[in-house]
Design a protein around this motif. Structure first.
Motif, short mmCIF file in Angstrom:
data_model
loop_
_atom_site.label_atom_id
_atom_site.label_comp_id
_atom_site.label_asym_id
_atom_site.label_seq_id
_atom_site.Cartn_x
_atom_site.Cartn_y
_atom_site.Cartn_z
N ASP A 60 12.87 -15.90 8.38
CA ASP A 60 12.09 -16.86 7.62
C ASP A 60 13.03 -17.94 7.10
O ASP A 60 14.25 -17.78 7.16
N LEU A 66 8.84 -17.06 2.41
CA LEU A 66 8.42 -15.67 2.60
C LEU A 66 7.44 -15.25 1.51
O LEU A 66 6.43 -14.58 1.77
N ARG A 69 3.78 -16.25 1.97
CA ARG A 69 2.97 -15.63 3.01
C ARG A 69 2.16 -14.49 2.41
O ARG A 69 2.62 -13.78 1.52
N ARG A 70 0.97 -14.29 2.93
CA ARG A 70 0.08 -13.25 2.40
C ARG A 70 0.39 -11.92 3.08
O ARG A 70 0.01 -11.68 4.23
N GLU A 170 -4.35 -21.73 8.43
CA GLU A 170 -4.22 -20.55 7.59
C GLU A 170 -4.94 -19.35 8.17
O GLU A 170 -4.66 -18.22 7.78
N ARG A 173 -3.14 -15.70 12.05
CA ARG A 173 -2.23 -14.65 11.55
C ARG A 173 -1.00 -14.52 12.44
O ARG A 173 0.07 -14.18 11.97
N CYS A 215 4.55 -22.70 10.62
CA CYS A 215 4.55 -21.95 9.37
C CYS A 215 4.02 -22.80 8.22
O CYS A 215 3.26 -22.30 7.37
N GLY A 218 0.41 -22.91 8.03
CA GLY A 218 -0.25 -21.72 7.51
C GLY A 218 -0.20 -20.49 8.39
O GLY A 218 -0.74 -19.45 8.02
N GLY A 220 0.79 -17.03 9.93
CA GLY A 220 1.45 -15.89 9.30
C GLY A 220 2.75 -15.51 9.96
O GLY A 220 3.72 -15.14 9.31
N SER A 221 2.79 -15.56 11.28
CA SER A 221 4.03 -15.31 12.02
C SER A 221 3.98 -16.12 13.30
O SER A 221 2.91 -16.37 13.86
N GLY A 290 8.41 -15.38 10.19
CA GLY A 290 7.28 -15.00 9.35
C GLY A 290 7.23 -13.51 9.10
O GLY A 290 8.26 -12.82 9.05
N LEU A 291 6.03 -12.97 8.96
CA LEU A 291 5.85 -11.56 8.64
C LEU A 291 6.07 -10.69 9.88
O LEU A 291 5.47 -10.94 10.93
#
Length: 297
Positions: A60, A66, A69-70, A170, A173, A215, A218, A220-221, A290-291
């Motif tokens: 990230d 980081l 991120r949700r 967003e 994901r 990123c 929005g 997620g990865s 990202g995640l």
């Protein structure tokens, strides 16, 4: 890889770093590396100390990125995953008649027929139907609610950087950007477009900048290639990743981790009877931002 290992050895040898890596072994949340920009071009994930954790690894841009991120949005719905495949139909295959290479569109048709790869992906555009316009790609990105986005094709993934910077993604994901393999047609088109581009336009087409734009929009990865690659390498990558996050039930970071091993490190013994290992330029080309914990459902 050997130079990176040697350069970072003093860091890994510190009590704080070695203790932290030992404590992380077996941690289901995976590992996120917050690298200085100058380190993003180095294969840090392939260093022995990182590999020995046996964790799925992502990168990230900062602790703030980081934190934004949700973590609860760790499920990507296959039914809400869209695809864009060779939107201009610029991959015409190989000229070798003995062992012809399947085109991107032919390979993708194989994925769609195999439930273990992508049985639930339904919405998208492909170049064998019509030439996709940028606004179609924008609509696919912005209409995701909790799904994914797959770009698979020659050249560079769209939309253009200036457009991507204005989008809200967003609902994406997981973004798989499998590009940077050029054909004669993509090189010809890019050379024609080059005269109208500014220095900033060229800079924003870089891999790190592209990952940052997705990123910031929005996503997620984001999994993407870090340098120019081949159609064969992209097929190997997508084979492993789609099967891993599909039927394999792996996280996106675990699927990438399973994508082949790099060439043996200096001093590492190689089993000559083991399956042939990927070259470092292939296995280290993709990076995940990202995640690391996102799974396809």
């Amino acid at each position: 890889l050997a130079r990176t290992q040697k350069w970072l050895a003093p860091l890994f040898a510190t009590r704080q770093m070695s203790g932290a890596l030992r404590a992380l072994q077996g941690e289901p949340a995976g590992l996120v590396l917050l690298l200085d920009p100058i380190l993003h071009s180095l294969p840090v994930e392939a260093c022995k100390e990182i590999r020995d954790t046996h964790l799925g690894v992502a990168r990230d841009f900062s602790i703030h990125a980081l934190f934004g991120r949700r973590a609860d949005a760790a499920v990507c719905e296959a039914g809400d995953t869209a695809f864009v495949v060779d939107p201009r139909r610029e991959d015409t295959g190989s000229s070798c008649t003995d062992k012809p290479r399947p085109t991107v569109l032919e390979n993708f048709a194989r994925y769609r027929e195999n439930p273990k790869h992508m049985g639930g992906y339904s919405e998208g555009v492909a170049g064998d139907d019509h030439i996709a316009k940028d606004d179609e790609v924008q609509e696919l990105l912005q209409s995701r609610k909790s799904g994914g986005y797959v770009f698979y094709g020659p050249g560079r993934a769209g939309p253009p950087a200036a457009t991507l910077a204005t989008l809200s993604c967003e609902g994406v994901r997981m973004a798989l950007i499998v590009d940077r393999a050029d054909s004669d047609l993509t090189q010809r088109r890019r050379s024609k477009q080059a005269s109208a581009k500014t220095k900033t336009d060229f800079l924003l087409e870089g891999p790190l900048e592209t990952a940052a734009l997705y990123c910031l929009a929005g996503a997620g990865s984001v999994l993407m290639n870090q340098w120019a690659t081949s159609f064969h390498a992209n097929r190997l990558l997508l084979d492993e990743v789609l099967a891993g996050i599909g039927e394999g039930g792996l996280t996106i970071a675990e699927a990438l981790q399973r994508f082949g091993a790099a060439d043996a490190l200096p001093g590492e013994e190689v089993d000559e009877e083991a399956p042939k290992r990927l070259k470092s330029r292939v296995s280290l080309c993709p990076a995940l931002y990202g995640l690391p914990t996102i799974k396809m459902k």
